[in-house]
Design an enzyme around this catalytic site. Structure first.
Site, PDB file in Angstrom:
ATOM      1  N   GLU A 162      26.966  58.645  12.254  1.00  0.00           N
ATOM      2  CA  GLU A 162      25.540  58.457  11.929  1.00  0.00           C
ATOM      3  C   GLU A 162      24.603  58.565  13.136  1.00  0.00           C
ATOM      4  OE1 GLU A 162      25.415  54.740   9.783  1.00  0.00           O
ATOM      5  OE2 GLU A 162      26.820  55.462   8.268  1.00  0.00           O
ATOM      6  N   ASN A 204      30.796  62.081  11.551  1.00  0.00           N
ATOM      7  CA  ASN A 204      30.644  61.563  10.183  1.00  0.00           C
ATOM      8  C   ASN A 204      29.210  61.092   9.961  1.00  0.00           C
ATOM      9  OD1 ASN A 204      31.950  60.601   7.682  1.00  0.00           O
ATOM     10  ND2 ASN A 204      31.572  58.527   8.450  1.00  0.00           N
ATOM     11  N   HIS A 240      27.522  58.990  -0.350  1.00  0.00           N
ATOM     12  CA  HIS A 240      27.100  57.809  -1.104  1.00  0.00           C
ATOM     13  C   HIS A 240      25.995  58.262  -2.061  1.00  0.00           C
ATOM     14  CE1 HIS A 240      29.385  54.994   1.307  1.00  0.00           C
ATOM     15  NE2 HIS A 240      28.884  55.504   2.407  1.00  0.00           N
ATOM     16  N   GLU A 269      33.370  58.845   2.294  1.00  0.00           N
ATOM     17  CA  GLU A 269      32.998  57.503   1.802  1.00  0.00           C
ATOM     18  C   GLU A 269      32.444  57.591   0.390  1.00  0.00           C
ATOM     19  OE1 GLU A 269      30.430  55.492   4.641  1.00  0.00           O
ATOM     20  OE2 GLU A 269      31.607  56.189   6.349  1.00  0.00           O
ATOM     21  N   ASP A 271      31.133  57.261  -3.094  1.00  0.00           N
ATOM     22  CA  ASP A 271      30.874  56.330  -4.194  1.00  0.00           C
ATOM     23  C   ASP A 271      29.644  56.827  -4.932  1.00  0.00           C
ATOM     24  OD1 ASP A 271      28.865  55.425  -2.448  1.00  0.00           O
ATOM     25  OD2 ASP A 271      29.734  53.443  -2.180  1.00  0.00           O
TER      26      ASP A 271
HETATM   27  O1  9MR Z   1      31.323  49.001   3.573  1.00  0.00           O
HETATM   28  C1  9MR Z   1      30.921  48.490   4.821  1.00  0.00           C
HETATM   29  C2  9MR Z   1      30.373  47.077   4.654  1.00  0.00           C
HETATM   30  O2  9MR Z   1      31.418  46.204   4.292  1.00  0.00           O
HETATM   31  C3  9MR Z   1      29.713  46.610   5.929  1.00  0.00           C
HETATM   32  O3  9MR Z   1      29.062  45.381   5.686  1.00  0.00           O
HETATM   33  C4  9MR Z   1      28.731  47.655   6.405  1.00  0.00           C
HETATM   34  C5  9MR Z   1      28.105  47.198   7.704  1.00  0.00           C
HETATM   35  O4  9MR Z   1      27.549  48.200   8.455  1.00  0.00           O
HETATM   36  O5  9MR Z   1      29.376  48.910   6.591  1.00  0.00           O
HETATM   37  C6  9MR Z   1      29.865  49.402   5.386  1.00  0.00           C
HETATM   38  O6  9MR Z   1      30.420  50.686   5.576  1.00  0.00           O
HETATM   39  C7  9MR Z   1      29.523  51.683   6.031  1.00  0.00           C
HETATM   40  C8  9MR Z   1      30.327  52.641   6.886  1.00  0.00           C
HETATM   41  O7  9MR Z   1      30.963  51.928   7.920  1.00  0.00           O
HETATM   42  C9  9MR Z   1      29.444  53.738   7.463  1.00  0.00           C
HETATM   43  N1  9MR Z   1      28.714  54.402   6.432  1.00  0.00           N
HETATM   44  C10 9MR Z   1      27.978  53.561   5.488  1.00  0.00           C
HETATM   45  C11 9MR Z   1      28.932  52.516   4.891  1.00  0.00           C
HETATM   46  C12 9MR Z   1      28.203  51.683   3.840  1.00  0.00           C
HETATM   47  O8  9MR Z   1      27.155  50.934   4.403  1.00  0.00           O
END
Ligand code: 9MR
Length: 458
Positions: A162, A204, A240, A269, A271
């Site tokens: 990101e 990513n 997402h 990722e 969903d």
């Molecule tokens: O799913 C993850 C969640 O449990 C955490 O609280 C969050 C914190 O930053 O990160 C989520 O996963 C993220 C991933 O690491 C990067 N892309 C976005 C995902 C969803 O927020």
């Protein structure tokens, strides 16, 4: 999908793949009767993996582990390999939870996607407070230590996560890492390659799933890296999706144009918020897009049951909260098997996708000695807020940030802060902030996120 490849032929191939893995010494727990009856086996028959994000603390949940072991051939630690988890104190590494996930992956013969070595978010407090050469050196050491610890065990690493801004600028996202110099991304990739030459190294990101200013900027970076010999092997598309940010009509074309640069592409990722047939159709479309791109190695969904999702209220996953298969599961499986029973009517608009649901707050009110600014990642029904606390002209010893949520909205969890309703206070390691320096914490919630925050220093 190759139309000449029959389901029976695919089953034979999957069985052969299972046999090879067993011969190679892997413990394989793929189902027996019909190998193509699980997501993992069906994907394997096309030469791909089907993975999920995994949380270490859920591995003791029998329903959760049962589905994991049965269906998936790749795992991504959801939070356990992030910087805050693996190096909570500078130079002191903590791999316990991530090791647990890697051990489980080995036990079921699954690949591991490492996530994520360098990211602006979920940094430990000490790293958030570094800048310049000190931060650059800390980042290089972090990448080296973590990639070395897992050397030989990771299929693909999200080396950088990101790093590009949302919206139409095509610019890099501002962050402490970005402020160390524009070359921080290539430094991270070269460092990861040196530490684990066998792992595929991925960039990513989210909101790069269709062709837009942000994905164009990532594309240009990959093109430049390839031209200059900076090691990069793959690009991850988080995917997402929801009604505000649906599966783009040019998803497959976008995956293909990156593949044409000479990198693998992965759906990392996935969903999709929704339910029933509409959700099932979107899942099928996402799977078909990957299958249509030779260099699309695999698909990872971001959690197992709806209740495991970071945005559970959107019921975005393939299993319901009790672990039952949803229509989306059947549609994804059917698409993997080349089936045509899933309705194929397009469910996504052909117009360009809406801009990413991300915005920044207006300047915050000034508290006594600190200010707080919010970056909001907002979608229909939920949000993630990242809050930056900045000390004023004097060092502060602690802070409390208050936000106001619209009625009907609620905080569901937070990190790097102690939450009490809509009030967030520092934890032990991030209370002390030097004059002019910053620290970050975050929280996620349901409904609409806050746009302003007040900060009080101690
Ligand atoms: O799913 C993850 C969640 O449990 C955490 O609280 C969050 C914190 O930053 O990160 C989520 O996963 C993220 C991933 O690491 C990067 N892309 C976005 C995902 C969803 O927020």
């Amino acid at each position: 999908m190759d139309p000449h490849r029959s389901p029976r032929r695919r089953r034979v191939l999957a069985a052969a793949a299972t046999g090879l893995a067993a011969a190679a010494g892997a413990v394989f727990a793929v189902g027996t009767a019909d190998a193509a009856s699980t997501l993992g086996a069906s994907a394997a028959a096309t030469g791909r993996y089907f993975g999920t994000a995994v949380a270490a603390y859920k591995l003791s949940d029998a329903t959760y582990s049962g589905i994991l072991d049965r269906e998936f051939t790749s795992v991504t630690p959801e939070n356990e390999m992030k910087w805050d988890a693996t190096e909570p104190t500078q130079g002191t590494f903590s791999f316990g939870s991530a090791d647990q996930i890697v051990a489980q992956a080995k036990a079921i013969g699954a690949k591991v996607r490492g996530h994520a070595l360098a990211w602006h978010s979920q940094q430990p407090g000490w790293a958030q407070n570094l800048s310049g050469t000190a931060l650059r050196n800390a980042m290089v050491n972090h990448v080296t230590q973590v990639a070395t610890h897992y050397k030989g065990q990771i299929d693909s690493w999200d080396v950088v996560n990101e790093a590009f801004a949302d919206g139409g600028s095509g610019a890099r996202r501002d962050s402490n890492l970005q402020r160390t110099g524009n070359d921080w991304i290539e430094v991270a990739f070269r460092t990861a390659r040196a530490a684990d030459p066998g792992a595929k190294l991925c960039y990513n990101d989210y909101n790069t799933d269709g062709q837009n200013a942000k994905s164009n900027a990532v594309y240009a970076m990959v093109q430049d890296f390839k031209a200059r010999g900076v090691p990069i092997d793959c690009v991850g598309f988080q995917s997402h999706f929801n009604s505000a940010s649906p599966l783009p009509s040019d998803y497959q074309a976008n995956l293909q144009r990156f593949a044409n640069l000479g990198v693998d592409v992965q759906i990392t990722e996935l969903d999709i918020e929704g339910s029933g047939t509409a959700q099932a159709n979107s899942y099928a479309a996402a799977v078909r897009a990957c299958l249509a791109v030779t260099r699309c190695n695999g698909i990872t969904v971001w959690g197992i049951r709806d209740s495991d999702s970071w945005r559970a209220s959107g019921t975005p996953l393939l299993f319901d909260s009790s672990g039952n298969k949803k229509p989306a599961y059947t549609a994804a499986l059917d698409a993997l098997n080349g089936g045509t029973t899933t309705p194929t009517t397009p469910t996504t608009p052909t117009t360009p996708t809406s801009p990413p649901p991300t915005s920044s707050s207006p300047p915050p009110p000034t508290g006594s000695g600190c200010t707080a600014t919010i970056s909001l990642n907002q979608w229909n029904g939920g949000f993630v807020a990242t809050v930056r606390v900045t000390a004023g002209s004097a060092r502060i010893g602690g802070w409390t940030v208050g936000v106001t949520l619209p009625s009907g909205s609620a905080v569901s969890n937070s990190w790097n802060a102690q939450a009490s309703g809509t009030s967030f206070s520092n934890v032990a390691y991030n209370g002390s902030v030097n004059a002019g320096a910053s620290t970050e914490f975050g929280f996620q919630g349901t409904g609409t996120g806050p746009t302003a925050a007040s900060c009080t220093a101690r």
